[in-house]
Design a protein around this motif. Structure first.
Motif, PDB file in Angstrom:
ATOM      1  N   VAL A  62     -18.372  12.320  78.101  1.00  0.00           N
ATOM      2  CA  VAL A  62     -18.273  11.138  77.313  1.00  0.00           C
ATOM      3  C   VAL A  62     -18.841   9.902  77.674  1.00  0.00           C
ATOM      4  CG1 VAL A  62     -16.504   9.446  76.317  1.00  0.00           C
ATOM      5  CG2 VAL A  62     -15.881  11.900  76.496  1.00  0.00           C
ATOM      6  N   ILE A  64     -20.107   5.714  77.881  1.00  0.00           N
ATOM      7  CA  ILE A  64     -19.173   4.559  77.780  1.00  0.00           C
ATOM      8  C   ILE A  64     -20.314   3.421  77.597  1.00  0.00           C
ATOM      9  CG2 ILE A  64     -18.745   4.765  80.304  1.00  0.00           C
ATOM     10  CD1 ILE A  64     -16.398   2.805  79.763  1.00  0.00           C
ATOM     11  N   LEU A  67     -24.001   2.131  79.653  1.00  0.00           N
ATOM     12  CA  LEU A  67     -24.521   2.309  80.974  1.00  0.00           C
ATOM     13  C   LEU A  67     -24.790   3.878  80.978  1.00  0.00           C
ATOM     14  CD1 LEU A  67     -22.024   0.192  82.737  1.00  0.00           C
ATOM     15  CD2 LEU A  67     -24.321  -0.404  82.273  1.00  0.00           C
ATOM     16  N   VAL A  69     -24.557   7.637  82.124  1.00  0.00           N
ATOM     17  CA  VAL A  69     -23.524   8.306  82.509  1.00  0.00           C
ATOM     18  C   VAL A  69     -23.702   9.991  82.699  1.00  0.00           C
ATOM     19  CG1 VAL A  69     -21.739   7.163  80.916  1.00  0.00           C
ATOM     20  CG2 VAL A  69     -23.043   9.139  79.952  1.00  0.00           C
TER      21      VAL A  69
ATOM     22  N   PRO B  87     -15.382   1.968  85.660  1.00  0.00           N
ATOM     23  CA  PRO B  87     -14.707   2.744  84.832  1.00  0.00           C
ATOM     24  C   PRO B  87     -15.026   4.188  84.774  1.00  0.00           C
ATOM     25  CG  PRO B  87     -16.111   1.161  83.362  1.00  0.00           C
ATOM     26  CD  PRO B  87     -16.186   0.851  85.102  1.00  0.00           C
ATOM     27  N   ALA B  88     -14.160   5.043  84.895  1.00  0.00           N
ATOM     28  CA  ALA B  88     -14.451   6.315  84.788  1.00  0.00           C
ATOM     29  C   ALA B  88     -15.484   6.775  83.328  1.00  0.00           C
ATOM     30  CB  ALA B  88     -13.362   7.601  84.875  1.00  0.00           C
ATOM     31  N   PRO B  89     -16.503   7.445  83.491  1.00  0.00           N
ATOM     32  CA  PRO B  89     -17.281   7.576  82.205  1.00  0.00           C
ATOM     33  C   PRO B  89     -16.510   8.660  81.234  1.00  0.00           C
ATOM     34  CG  PRO B  89     -18.505   8.286  84.502  1.00  0.00           C
ATOM     35  CD  PRO B  89     -17.268   8.037  84.511  1.00  0.00           C
ATOM     36  N   ALA B  93     -14.447   3.896  76.210  1.00  0.00           N
ATOM     37  CA  ALA B  93     -14.317   2.375  76.526  1.00  0.00           C
ATOM     38  C   ALA B  93     -13.057   1.915  76.744  1.00  0.00           C
ATOM     39  CB  ALA B  93     -15.071   2.124  75.137  1.00  0.00           C
ATOM     40  N   ALA B  96     -11.896   1.158  80.520  1.00  0.00           N
ATOM     41  CA  ALA B  96     -12.794   0.055  81.403  1.00  0.00           C
ATOM     42  C   ALA B  96     -11.688  -0.845  81.663  1.00  0.00           C
ATOM     43  CB  ALA B  96     -13.903  -0.352  80.595  1.00  0.00           C
ATOM     44  N   VAL B 120     -22.513  -5.909  82.030  1.00  0.00           N
ATOM     45  CA  VAL B 120     -23.788  -5.779  82.274  1.00  0.00           C
ATOM     46  C   VAL B 120     -24.243  -5.025  80.775  1.00  0.00           C
ATOM     47  CG1 VAL B 120     -25.768  -4.611  83.438  1.00  0.00           C
ATOM     48  CG2 VAL B 120     -23.516  -5.044  84.325  1.00  0.00           C
ATOM     49  N   PRO B 122     -28.174  -3.809  78.975  1.00  0.00           N
ATOM     50  CA  PRO B 122     -29.423  -3.537  79.274  1.00  0.00           C
ATOM     51  C   PRO B 122     -30.285  -4.659  78.631  1.00  0.00           C
ATOM     52  CG  PRO B 122     -28.679  -1.644  78.088  1.00  0.00           C
ATOM     53  CD  PRO B 122     -27.609  -2.596  77.723  1.00  0.00           C
ATOM     54  N   TRP B 133     -31.882  -6.163  82.957  1.00  0.00           N
ATOM     55  CA  TRP B 133     -30.506  -6.116  83.149  1.00  0.00           C
ATOM     56  C   TRP B 133     -29.907  -7.560  82.605  1.00  0.00           C
ATOM     57  CZ3 TRP B 133     -28.552  -1.338  82.253  1.00  0.00           C
ATOM     58  CH2 TRP B 133     -29.146  -0.224  82.686  1.00  0.00           C
ATOM     59  N   PRO B 267     -28.394   1.245  88.363  1.00  0.00           N
ATOM     60  CA  PRO B 267     -29.394   0.464  88.463  1.00  0.00           C
ATOM     61  C   PRO B 267     -29.702  -0.907  88.191  1.00  0.00           C
ATOM     62  CG  PRO B 267     -29.122   1.890  86.274  1.00  0.00           C
ATOM     63  CD  PRO B 267     -28.124   1.995  87.366  1.00  0.00           C
ATOM     64  N   PHE B 268     -28.676  -1.610  87.523  1.00  0.00           N
ATOM     65  CA  PHE B 268     -28.716  -3.097  87.477  1.00  0.00           C
ATOM     66  C   PHE B 268     -28.311  -3.886  88.758  1.00  0.00           C
ATOM     67  CE2 PHE B 268     -24.067  -3.433  87.684  1.00  0.00           C
ATOM     68  CZ  PHE B 268     -23.640  -2.059  87.345  1.00  0.00           C
ATOM     69  N   ARG B 286     -15.097  -6.254  78.335  1.00  0.00           N
ATOM     70  CA  ARG B 286     -15.179  -5.120  79.299  1.00  0.00           C
ATOM     71  C   ARG B 286     -15.631  -5.605  80.474  1.00  0.00           C
ATOM     72  NH1 ARG B 286     -19.019  -3.695  77.216  1.00  0.00           N
ATOM     73  NH2 ARG B 286     -20.379  -3.688  78.930  1.00  0.00           N
ATOM     74  N   ASP B 288     -17.726  -3.991  83.749  1.00  0.00           N
ATOM     75  CA  ASP B 288     -18.652  -2.733  84.056  1.00  0.00           C
ATOM     76  C   ASP B 288     -18.387  -2.584  85.470  1.00  0.00           C
ATOM     77  OD1 ASP B 288     -19.387  -2.182  81.611  1.00  0.00           O
ATOM     78  OD2 ASP B 288     -20.696  -3.720  81.726  1.00  0.00           O
TER      79      ASP B 288
END
Lengths: 419, 467
Positions: A62, A64, A67, A69, B87-89, B93, B96, B120, B122, B133, B267-268, B286, B288
């Motif tokens: 999943v 989010i 970003l 993942v 937040p865990a991927p 959403a 978060a 953040v 892109p 970023w 990366p950011f 949210r 990040d």
């Protein structure tokens, strides 16, 4: 010969006792190290295998926000949904043992005193058949257990033993029938504990002590910690995190994975397949690599023990060079001289073995086991090999110098020995 | 080798150890020392048991003591006071952390703690450049992350009077956009495509100072550069405190991934292509990434409290701390050190048994030497003292060598570990403790052989030697 071998032992009880003690302690230290290392390795093997080598977990990646993942969906791809999770069982039919949908969430469980952050697994009653460690107390969810529609009503739940011990350290079974608070998705609810699942992980104490990154672990991986709270799955509400497929035979993996892939691809879904047999094998490979390193340490220990016992034996026999030369001068053959020493070294080495075993048992029982908690294991090679090494060292250390001095001219030896 | 050393020993034994002036007998400890020095290989072999005993007790004390000290003293540098939250991927959403969580987390940290959060997005850079970023942060970011301003100041949170938001560029991005010219005061545009073009995401453009001003609107955000954030010093460690250049780091990463800990790149934070702006400017609530700094001795408790609080609020966080410190700071570790003590006693037992055995045998073998010394006028207590001192000196050799070997092995252990946190200190307390035990043990183990060696009368000894 036997009499000649026993007499020096009886005439020098202190020296003989110290020799036996030295052999025994060396023997015990090697046995203790091997038993501790091998016991740990076997426990990890057992724990890893107990997680289930016949399971394929199909998990949703999943994303989010914007970003990056782990895993992502391509164009037109979507996660496994409840309908697909329910259809999969029919599609695979009798080729698999069970298909169990699950939703994983991080939740907070609380009683009046303590709080535990843990994984909630919303699943069907079939999951009870997937858990091989069995039930410690009460029962698993059954077909009649449902998540209540009205908010505030107690949710039927089953706890893993390790989680239950957070609330009842001495008697996790006593939680059956009690209620706990559950914070799920930011909302407070109540669960009624129906049962406690027996803990399949015997090394939990050590895993927890040295697992400083459990809070950085992905939620899908946390389920394998077996600190879950199980509640009934609501197909219409709980979007599945994945589906567990239990195979009839672990060797069916190669045949089933392509079928799973085809099933999900046909529906535009792209789960990743966590084949637990492969994962368990990988974990075991890593453990074996580290246990090989551990064997290096006991091998060093063995070398140290060999050097020490060899030194002491040598000094013991060197003391009798004059006596050997005298006997040779009296007409004794080389064999007459060497055999009693061989007998003496054999008797001392044999006496040291029960002493060594006893000391090893004591060290394991009172020093190692209370700390490590895992059952020690001595491989057959160590059981037979270590005594043989001790015996061979004793023989070599006694016989080589005796044989050497028996070959020399007795007069020269006596002259040198007496200065 | 052992047979050779015994032969040599016999030759050396043939040289009588006669004191040059009988009226001034050498002290027992000097005779004992000379005896140990005359047989270096034997001394080494006999001291082995004690050597390993001391090494076993020194290694963990050196590593744990040194590392714990370093964890406290160099906390900021090694990240032992740092807790990072993302937040865990797989949580979606909804999982978060959000702006509303920050006051609670600040309260959890207490007065000594510091916190910074990022939002953040892109940001496409002018054509031909890598992706950048758009980073919404707060003024405490610099302090919490250990960054510094190379020029200018941090962007203000206040709404822009002329419609242009203040931004700070990371130094590599400033160099890429403006070359060697100062970026301070230069203007940029953040273009937000709308409609079908919106999928391409926002884009950054440099405004030509001579061009007419572009009026801000929903698709155009005016920016003015007020600061340059210095390029981060390469800490050389990842968010787990592991040195990326060490060979075992990759193995540990693989192991972590196997267990579900996924140290994904950030990366950011690492690209040097960030445009910092006050977090309120970046849409949404949210978060990040959250950084928290607390006392290293409390970081474990803070981590648990932060996790519990966020989970209770319906979030699904992943929390990262220094991997080595999270193990070293646990009290359970001290329990495992008992094992080392068990093996210390086993090795001590072996060492002392060997020592007693040696002295017992030596007492019998060196009758002639003892007889000569008694004939020269040495008292029984002199012989007793010599053997006692031999035992103590052999133990001392074992202790000194054991400390050196132990510290050497501890140094190798530290050098091989992927975490830079590990270091060694001289554990003087443990060394003194181990040495005291071994010296007392050596005295006890030497008493009986020394007593036996000293009890014979010279005439009796000469008769025995002669026979």
């Amino acid at each position: 010969m036997i009499k000649n071998a026993i007499l020096p032992i009886l005439h020098h009880p202190g020296r003989s006792a110290l020799l036996v003690l030295t052999f025994g302690l060396g023997f015990a230290s090697v046995l203790t190290m091997v038993a501790t290392i091998e016991g740990g390795r076997r426990s990890i093997h057992d724990d890893a295998t107990a997680l289930g080598v016949d399971i394929i977990a199909c998990l949703n990646p999943v994303s989010i926000g914007p970003l990056p993942v782990v895993g992502s969906f391509g164009e037109g791809e979507r996660p496994i949904d409840a309908a697909a999770a329910l259809e999969l069982g029919d599609a695979l039919g009798d080729d698999v043992h069970a298909v169990v949908p699950m939703r994983l969430e991080l939740v907070l469980v609380r009683d009046d005193v303590r709080t535990a952050t843990t994984t909630l697994m919303a699943t069907t009653h079939e999951f009870g058949g997937v858990v091989r460690s069995g039930i410690l107390a009460g029962r698993f969810l059954d077909a009649g257990d449902h998540y209540p529609d009205e908010p505030g009503r107690p949710v039927p739940a089953v706890l893993d033993e390790a989680l239950a011990r957070d609330f009842a350290p001495d008697d996790p079974a006593r939680l059956v029938g009690t209620s706990l608070s559950l914070f799920r998705g930011g909302k407070r609810g109540v669960v009624t504990v129906l049962g406690v699942v027996r803990d399949p992980i015997s090394l939990r104490k050590h895993l927890q002590a040295f697992d400083g990154q459990s809070q950085a672990r992905q939620v899908s991986a946390r389920r394998l910690e077996f600190k879950n709270v199980y509640v009934p799955w609501r197909p219409e509400v709980d979007a599945p995190s994945g589906v567990l497929v239990q195979l009839n035979d672990p060797d069916d993996v190669e045949a089933i994975v392509p079928r799973l892939d085809a099933f999900f691809s046909a529906r535009g879904m792209k789960p990743f397949f966590h084949v637990q047999r492969t994962w368990v094998q990988f974990v075991i490979d890593i453990v074996d690599r580290f246990s090989s390193l551990s064997h290096f340490f006991w091998a060093i220990g063995l070398i140290v023990v060999v050097a020490l016992t060899g030194t002491i034996s040598l000094m013991s026999v060197e003391e009798r060079f004059g006596e050997v030369a005298l006997r040779r001068a009296e007409g004794a053959t080389r064999l007459d001289v060497v055999l009693p020493l061989w007998g003496e070294s054999t008797i001392l080495a044999l006496l040291s073995m029960p002493v060594g075993y006893g000391i090893a048992q004591g060290i394991i029982a009172f020093g190692v086991r209370p700390i490590l908690d895992w059952p020690p294991y001595l491989p057959p090679l160590a059981i037979w090999g270590t005594p043989v090494v001790v015996l061979v060292v004793a023989w070599c250390a006694y016989l080589l110098p005796a044989r050497w001095v028996a070959r020399l001219e007795p007069a020269a030896v006596l002259r040198e020995h007496r200065g | 080798m052992q047979a050779a050393f015994l032969r040599r020993e016999r030759e050396e034994d043939a040289i009588p150890d006669v004191s040059p002036t009988p009226s001034r007998p050498r002290p027992a400890w000097r005779i004992a020392a000379a005896e140990c020095a005359r047989h270096p290989l034997r001394t080494l072999l006999v001291s082995q048991g004690m050597l390993w005993a001391v090494a076993l007790i020194v290694i963990p004390a050196a590593v744990i003591g040194g590392s714990r000290r370093q964890a406290m003293e160099r906390a900021g540098e090694l990240g032992t006071d740092l807790l990072q939250v993302e937040p865990a991927p797989a949580a979606g959403a909804d999982g978060a952390p959000r702006e509303e969580d920050l006051p609670v987390l600040t309260e959890l940290l207490g007065p000594g703690g510091r916190l910074s959060a990022l939002r953040v997005e892109p940001l496409a850079l002018p054509t031909g450049r890598a992706s950048g970023w758009w980073i919404g942060a707060d003024p405490s970011f610099l302090e919490v992350r250990g960054r510094a301003l190379a020029a200018g100041r941090w962007p203000a949170a206040a709404p822009p009077p002329d419609g242009a938001h203040e931004v700070a560029l990371e130094a590599p991005l400033a160099a890429a956009l403006f070359g060697e010219a100062s970026p301070l005061g230069r203007r940029l545009l953040r273009l937000v495509p709308v409609g079908a073009a919106g999928e391409r995401g926002p884009r950054l453009e440099v405004v030509d100072p001579s061009a007419p001003p572009v009026p801000p609107g929903p698709a155009v955000q005016g920016l003015v550069v007020v600061g340059v954030v210095a390029e981060p010093e390469d800490p050389g460690v990842d968010r787990f405190g592991l040195d990326e250049d060490r060979s075992f780091t990759q193995v540990v990463h693989e192991l972590m991934e196997t267990l579900g800990v996924s140290p994904r790149p950030i990366p950011f934070l690492e690209s040097g292509l960030g445009v910092f702006v006050d977090r309120g400017v970046v849409e949404g609530d949210r978060l990040d990434w959250i950084f928290l700094r607390a006392d290293p001795s409390e970081i474990d408790a803070v981590e648990g409290a932060v996790q519990d609080e966020l989970v209770a609020r319906g979030r699904t966080p992943l929390l990262y701390t220094n991997a080595a410190w999270s193990i070293l700071s646990r009290p359970e570790l001290d329990g495992y050190m008992v094992l080392h003590t068990v093996f210390f006693w086993v090795a001590t037992g072996i060492g002392l048994a060997v020592l007693a055995n040696l002295l017992l045998l030596a007492g019998t073998r060196r009758r002639r030497e003892i007889a000569l010394r008694r004939a020269e006028g040495a008292m029984r207590r002199d012989i007793f003292g010599q053997f006692l001192w031999e035992g103590v000196l052999l133990a001392a050799v074992g202790i000194v060598l054991g400390v050196l070997v132990g510290m050497g092995l501890a140094w190798i252990r530290v050098a091989l570990d992927p975490s830079v946190l590990f270091t060694i200190d001289w554990p003087w307390g443990t060394i003194a403790e181990g040495a005291a035990i071994l010296v007392v043990g050596a005295l006890v183990a030497s008493v009986v052989p020394a007593w036996r060696a000293s009890r014979h009368a010279p005439v009796e000894l000469f008769r025995k030697v002669g026979s």
